[in-house]
Scaffold this active site. Structure first.
Site, PDB file in Angstrom:
ATOM      1  N   GLN A 198      29.092 -17.985 -61.487  1.00 27.81           N
ATOM      2  CA  GLN A 198      29.816 -17.696 -60.251  1.00 27.81           C
ATOM      3  C   GLN A 198      28.784 -17.584 -59.131  1.00 27.81           C
ATOM      4  O   GLN A 198      28.143 -16.543 -58.958  1.00 27.81           O
ATOM      5  CB  GLN A 198      30.632 -16.418 -60.397  1.00 27.81           C
ATOM      6  CG  GLN A 198      31.578 -16.433 -61.596  1.00 27.81           C
ATOM      7  CD  GLN A 198      32.697 -17.457 -61.465  1.00 27.81           C
ATOM      8  OE1 GLN A 198      33.555 -17.341 -60.594  1.00 27.81           O
ATOM      9  NE2 GLN A 198      32.695 -18.450 -62.336  1.00 27.81           N
ATOM     10  N   ARG A 218      33.641 -12.807 -56.296  1.00 27.81           N
ATOM     11  CA  ARG A 218      32.939 -13.873 -55.590  1.00 27.81           C
ATOM     12  C   ARG A 218      33.462 -15.227 -56.027  1.00 27.81           C
ATOM     13  O   ARG A 218      34.014 -15.380 -57.132  1.00 27.81           O
ATOM     14  CB  ARG A 218      31.434 -13.779 -55.823  1.00 27.81           C
ATOM     15  CG  ARG A 218      30.971 -14.075 -57.219  1.00 27.81           C
ATOM     16  CD  ARG A 218      29.441 -14.064 -57.339  1.00 27.81           C
ATOM     17  NE  ARG A 218      28.857 -12.862 -56.788  1.00 27.81           N
ATOM     18  CZ  ARG A 218      28.102 -12.834 -55.675  1.00 27.81           C
ATOM     19  NH1 ARG A 218      27.846 -13.953 -55.019  1.00 27.81           N
ATOM     20  NH2 ARG A 218      27.603 -11.707 -55.241  1.00 27.81           N
ATOM     21  N   ALA A 239      41.086 -12.638 -57.045  1.00 29.77           N
ATOM     22  CA  ALA A 239      40.226 -13.457 -57.892  1.00 29.77           C
ATOM     23  C   ALA A 239      39.360 -14.421 -57.077  1.00 29.77           C
ATOM     24  O   ALA A 239      39.462 -14.498 -55.849  1.00 29.77           O
ATOM     25  CB  ALA A 239      41.081 -14.223 -58.893  1.00 29.77           C
ATOM     26  N   HIS A 240      38.517 -15.171 -57.800  1.00 32.79           N
ATOM     27  CA  HIS A 240      37.554 -16.048 -57.143  1.00 32.79           C
ATOM     28  C   HIS A 240      38.223 -17.165 -56.348  1.00 32.79           C
ATOM     29  O   HIS A 240      39.255 -17.699 -56.726  1.00 32.79           O
ATOM     30  CB  HIS A 240      36.540 -16.622 -58.146  1.00 32.79           C
ATOM     31  CG  HIS A 240      37.133 -17.350 -59.309  1.00 32.79           C
ATOM     32  ND1 HIS A 240      36.398 -17.764 -60.382  1.00 32.79           N
ATOM     33  CD2 HIS A 240      38.400 -17.730 -59.585  1.00 32.79           C
ATOM     34  CE1 HIS A 240      37.166 -18.377 -61.249  1.00 32.79           C
ATOM     35  NE2 HIS A 240      38.383 -18.368 -60.778  1.00 32.79           N
ATOM     36  N   ASN A 241      37.612 -17.455 -55.202  1.00 29.01           N
ATOM     37  CA  ASN A 241      38.031 -18.553 -54.319  1.00 29.01           C
ATOM     38  C   ASN A 241      39.403 -18.358 -53.675  1.00 29.01           C
ATOM     39  O   ASN A 241      39.962 -19.301 -53.110  1.00 29.01           O
ATOM     40  CB  ASN A 241      37.990 -19.898 -55.050  1.00 29.01           C
ATOM     41  CG  ASN A 241      36.570 -20.338 -55.365  1.00 29.01           C
ATOM     42  OD1 ASN A 241      36.074 -20.079 -56.457  1.00 29.01           O
ATOM     43  ND2 ASN A 241      35.913 -20.981 -54.411  1.00 29.01           N
TER      44      ASN A 241
END
Length: 343
Positions: A198, A218, A239-241
């Site tokens: 990540q 991240r 969550a990510h993105n």
């Protein structure tokens, strides 16, 4: 601090009905009023407290006043709720901000600390981190490598800001929240699940507030983004993105899966679950405990799991509550139909 009714009225452009010199030493909920205390009445359902409250001064919305005099001093304003908020903000400013670096904190020599910054004991500020003017970082906070924090922020005790994350001006991050932890990325293989690095960060824009015990991951690459003016309650997973737009409110225990995009001015209720890789438009209302598994257009109101139109849900729920009776009636109709056929 002590104030008179006339001083309070001057802060909120209010009109006094009663004793302008009435003294205020504290604030009470309207249900538990006390002498020399202040409270407010903004809704008709609380208007009976105009005659029963023990508070020395009440801030009251003009539309609720029906007489020229009351037993307690009244400060009449257009909107009592908003006026009371103004007073609370003024009081908070009067309380002042801490400044200085407390003993026991550790600040890397390459970190840049702005003017009038407070860093509490046992806080760690990593290399090349940058903290803007007037920001307050309370004890036992971790600030990672290359983190940038803007002006006049407040980072409460126990928060963790991981490497290279960016926080704008006037942000509040409450205790034990983690910004920039690894996203939940694993690739299934014959040997098991292999972790996907990540490598991105989190960008939090200006005027964002994040409650306690939240996790904002991240990005795998790029950035997870929380837009300007968004307010996030406690115990929320982002969550990510994920990309969240401006001026959203998200209530406790909601979870938003990876790579979902959320527009502006949305209201997301408690315990809502949102799947990944979808788009939610602008001015959407999602009722508590709903499960959203497909993209949503602007200005929709959703309820249920999977979430559907709120009005459709209510209409269908009427039938669901009577489902056993409906099934019984259908069976009776089928049996009657068979009996007639046999005749």
């Amino acid at each position: 601090m002590e104030f008179t009714a006339s001083q309070i009225a001057s802060f909120i452009d209010g009109k006094i009905i009663g004793d302008a010199d009435a003294l205020i030493k504290g604030v009470s909920p309207i249900e538990n009023g006390e002498q020399e205390h202040l409270s407010f009445i903004a809704q008709d359902r609380f208007s009976h407290y105009l005659d029963t409250s023990k508070c020395s001064v009440l801030i009251v919305s003009e539309k609720l006043l029906v007489r020229d005099s009351y037993n307690t001093t009244i400060i009449a304003v257009k909107d009592a709720y908003l006026s009371f908020q103004v007073l609370m903000n003024l009081y908070q400013e009067m309380m002042g901000r801490k400044e200085g670096i407390e003993n026991g904190s550790s600040i890397h020599e390459t970190a840049i600390i702005g003017d009038k910054v407070y860093v509490g004991a046992f806080t760690y500020v990593s290399e090349k981190a940058k903290i803007g003017e007037g920001t307050q970082i309370y004890p036992q906070v971790y600030i990672g490598k290359g983190v940038k924090i803007g002006k006049n922020c407040k980072i409460d005790s126990g928060a963790r800001i991981y490497d290279y994350c960016v926080i704008g001006d006037n942000c509040v991050i409450h205790s034990n929240t983690v910004v920039g932890g690894d996203g939940f990325g694993f690739q299934p293989t014959a040997e098991g699940f292999k972790k996907i690095p990540q490598l991105g960060n989190v960008i939090i824009e200006n005027d964002v507030e994040i409650g306690s015990n939240c996790s904002i991951d991240r990005a795998t690459i790029g950035s997870t983004i929380i837009g300007k003016g968004t307010k996030i309650d406690n115990l929320i997973q982002i969550a990510h993105n994920v990309k969240i737009g401006e001026n959203n409110v998200i209530a406790a225990q909601a979870g938003i899966a990876g790579s979902t995009t959320i527009g502006d001015w949305n209201q997301i209720g408690g315990q809502v679950g949102v799947v990944g890789h979808i788009k939610i438009g602008n001015q959407v209302k999602i009722q508590a405990q709903s499960g959203v598994n497909s993209s949503v257009n602007d200005k929709e109101t959703l309820y249920g799991s999977p979430a559907i139109s709120y009005n459709d849900y209510l209409r269908n729920y009427v039938h669901f509550r009577n489902f056993t009776e409906i099934v019984s009636r259908i069976k009776n109709l089928e049996n009657n139909s068979k009996d007639k056929t046999n005749e």
